[in-house]
Scaffold this motif. Structure first.
Motif, mmCIF file in Angstrom:
data_model
loop_
_atom_site.group_PDB
_atom_site.id
_atom_site.type_symbol
_atom_site.label_atom_id
_atom_site.label_comp_id
_atom_site.label_asym_id
_atom_site.label_seq_id
_atom_site.Cartn_x
_atom_site.Cartn_y
_atom_site.Cartn_z
ATOM 1 N N THR A 230 -8.570 -5.659 -0.536
ATOM 2 C CA THR A 230 -8.752 -4.525 -1.434
ATOM 3 C C THR A 230 -7.391 -4.007 -1.854
ATOM 4 O OG1 THR A 230 -8.808 -2.972 0.407
ATOM 5 C CG2 THR A 230 -10.923 -3.852 -0.322
ATOM 6 N N GLU A 231 -7.363 -3.333 -2.982
ATOM 7 C CA GLU A 231 -6.106 -2.749 -3.453
ATOM 8 C C GLU A 231 -5.741 -1.551 -2.597
ATOM 9 O OE1 GLU A 231 -5.738 -1.846 -7.549
ATOM 10 O OE2 GLU A 231 -6.329 -3.848 -8.174
ATOM 11 N N ARG A 232 -4.441 -1.317 -2.484
ATOM 12 C CA ARG A 232 -3.952 -0.182 -1.706
ATOM 13 C C ARG A 232 -2.651 0.298 -2.341
ATOM 14 N NH1 ARG A 232 -0.705 -0.814 3.397
ATOM 15 N NH2 ARG A 232 -0.309 1.313 3.988
ATOM 16 N N ARG A 233 -2.538 1.563 -2.574
ATOM 17 C CA ARG A 233 -1.308 2.154 -3.111
ATOM 18 C C ARG A 233 -0.254 2.162 -2.025
ATOM 19 N NH1 ARG A 233 -1.724 2.783 -8.615
ATOM 20 N NH2 ARG A 233 -3.825 3.434 -9.105
ATOM 21 N N LEU A 234 0.999 1.899 -2.403
ATOM 22 C CA LEU A 234 2.094 1.871 -1.443
ATOM 23 C C LEU A 234 3.130 2.922 -1.809
ATOM 24 C CD1 LEU A 234 2.655 -1.985 -1.261
ATOM 25 C CD2 LEU A 234 1.400 -0.562 0.364
ATOM 26 N N GLY A 235 3.679 3.559 -0.792
ATOM 27 C CA GLY A 235 4.778 4.488 -1.002
ATOM 28 C C GLY A 235 6.090 3.725 -1.096
ATOM 29 N N ALA A 236 7.126 4.409 -1.538
ATOM 30 C CA ALA A 236 8.436 3.779 -1.708
ATOM 31 C C ALA A 236 8.945 3.181 -0.395
ATOM 32 C CB ALA A 236 9.442 4.794 -2.259
ATOM 33 N N ARG A 237 8.728 3.867 0.703
ATOM 34 C CA ARG A 237 9.187 3.362 2.003
ATOM 35 C C ARG A 237 8.486 2.059 2.379
ATOM 36 N NH1 ARG A 237 13.554 3.358 5.100
ATOM 37 N NH2 ARG A 237 13.046 3.440 7.292
ATOM 38 N N GLU A 238 7.179 1.985 2.110
ATOM 39 C CA GLU A 238 6.431 0.768 2.408
ATOM 40 C C GLU A 238 6.919 -0.409 1.557
ATOM 41 O OE1 GLU A 238 2.056 2.276 3.672
ATOM 42 O OE2 GLU A 238 2.707 2.768 1.637
ATOM 43 N N VAL A 239 7.169 -0.154 0.281
ATOM 44 C CA VAL A 239 7.680 -1.213 -0.598
ATOM 45 C C VAL A 239 9.060 -1.656 -0.123
ATOM 46 C CG1 VAL A 239 8.399 -1.783 -2.951
ATOM 47 C CG2 VAL A 239 6.288 -0.499 -2.566
ATOM 48 N N GLU A 240 9.884 -0.716 0.300
ATOM 49 C CA GLU A 240 11.203 -1.061 0.836
ATOM 50 C C GLU A 240 11.065 -1.975 2.056
ATOM 51 O OE1 GLU A 240 15.131 0.952 2.929
ATOM 52 O OE2 GLU A 240 13.423 2.222 2.413
ATOM 53 N N GLU A 241 10.141 -1.650 2.956
ATOM 54 C CA GLU A 241 9.928 -2.470 4.143
ATOM 55 C C GLU A 241 9.462 -3.878 3.776
ATOM 56 O OE1 GLU A 241 7.255 -0.268 6.620
ATOM 57 O OE2 GLU A 241 8.768 1.212 7.139
ATOM 58 N N ILE A 242 8.605 -3.980 2.770
ATOM 59 C CA ILE A 242 8.125 -5.287 2.319
ATOM 60 C C ILE A 242 9.279 -6.101 1.754
ATOM 61 C CG2 ILE A 242 6.704 -6.454 0.587
ATOM 62 C CD1 ILE A 242 4.682 -4.087 1.027
ATOM 63 N N PHE A 243 10.087 -5.494 0.904
ATOM 64 C CA PHE A 243 11.215 -6.216 0.308
ATOM 65 C C PHE A 243 12.248 -6.603 1.373
ATOM 66 C CE2 PHE A 243 9.814 -4.609 -3.874
ATOM 67 C CZ PHE A 243 9.786 -5.818 -4.538
ATOM 68 N N THR A 244 12.443 -5.744 2.355
ATOM 69 C CA THR A 244 13.376 -6.067 3.436
ATOM 70 C C THR A 244 12.874 -7.265 4.229
ATOM 71 O OG1 THR A 244 14.131 -3.770 3.581
ATOM 72 C CG2 THR A 244 14.513 -5.165 5.504
ATOM 73 N N ALA A 245 11.585 -7.258 4.569
ATOM 74 C CA ALA A 245 11.006 -8.389 5.289
ATOM 75 C C ALA A 245 11.087 -9.661 4.450
ATOM 76 C CB ALA A 245 9.551 -8.090 5.659
ATOM 77 N N PHE A 246 10.861 -9.524 3.149
ATOM 78 C CA PHE A 246 10.956 -10.671 2.251
ATOM 79 C C PHE A 246 12.380 -11.214 2.213
ATOM 80 C CE2 PHE A 246 11.587 -12.368 -2.085
ATOM 81 C CZ PHE A 246 10.746 -13.465 -1.986
ATOM 82 N N LYS B 124 5.064 -16.889 3.098
ATOM 83 C CA LYS B 124 6.104 -16.491 4.050
ATOM 84 C C LYS B 124 6.226 -14.978 4.112
ATOM 85 C CE LYS B 124 9.091 -20.538 3.855
ATOM 86 N NZ LYS B 124 8.863 -20.969 5.221
ATOM 87 N N LEU B 125 6.128 -14.324 2.974
ATOM 88 C CA LEU B 125 6.210 -12.868 2.943
ATOM 89 C C LEU B 125 5.046 -12.249 3.709
ATOM 90 C CD1 LEU B 125 7.336 -10.177 2.022
ATOM 91 C CD2 LEU B 125 6.182 -10.508 -0.156
ATOM 92 N N ARG B 126 3.844 -12.753 3.499
ATOM 93 C CA ARG B 126 2.687 -12.213 4.219
ATOM 94 C C ARG B 126 2.847 -12.421 5.720
ATOM 95 N NH1 ARG B 126 0.215 -14.355 -0.332
ATOM 96 N NH2 ARG B 126 -0.322 -16.294 0.743
ATOM 97 N N THR B 127 3.363 -13.568 6.114
ATOM 98 C CA THR B 127 3.590 -13.848 7.532
ATOM 99 C C THR B 127 4.617 -12.884 8.099
ATOM 100 O OG1 THR B 127 3.007 -16.160 7.278
ATOM 101 C CG2 THR B 127 4.360 -15.586 9.193
ATOM 102 N N ALA B 128 5.711 -12.663 7.368
ATOM 103 C CA ALA B 128 6.744 -11.737 7.826
ATOM 104 C C ALA B 128 6.164 -10.337 8.004
ATOM 105 C CB ALA B 128 7.916 -11.719 6.850
ATOM 106 N N ARG B 129 5.313 -9.910 7.117
ATOM 107 C CA ARG B 129 4.700 -8.591 7.223
ATOM 108 C C ARG B 129 3.815 -8.505 8.461
ATOM 109 N NH1 ARG B 129 1.736 -7.359 1.844
ATOM 110 N NH2 ARG B 129 1.133 -5.515 2.986
#
Length: 71
Positions: free
Chosen positions: A3-19, A50-55
């Protein structure tokens, strides 16, 4: 089903860092994605995996630390 989920700036930062961490492990000449005709970044399917695995790994480690009292 996802399902879709809105992300805050901090969450997006964490995703990009993991990526970025996952990308550093790859040889520099691996084709990881492309820019489409509109200039949007498209990730190669295996890179997205790989990104999903890192998350998932990051989330598991955070849960384990929380159970151990933050150690």
């Amino acid at each position: 089903m996802a399902t879709e989920r809105r992300l805050g700036a901090r969450e997006v930062e964490e995703i990009f860092t993991a990526f970025a961490e996952a990308m550093r492990e790859l040889p520099p000449d691996v084709e990881a994605g492309w820019l489409d005709a509109r200039g949007d970044l498209r990730l190669a399917p295996d890179i997205a995996a790989k990104l999903r695995t890192a998350r998932r790994v990051r989330r598991l480690l955070q849960e384990l630390r929380a159970r151990d009292g933050g150690c």
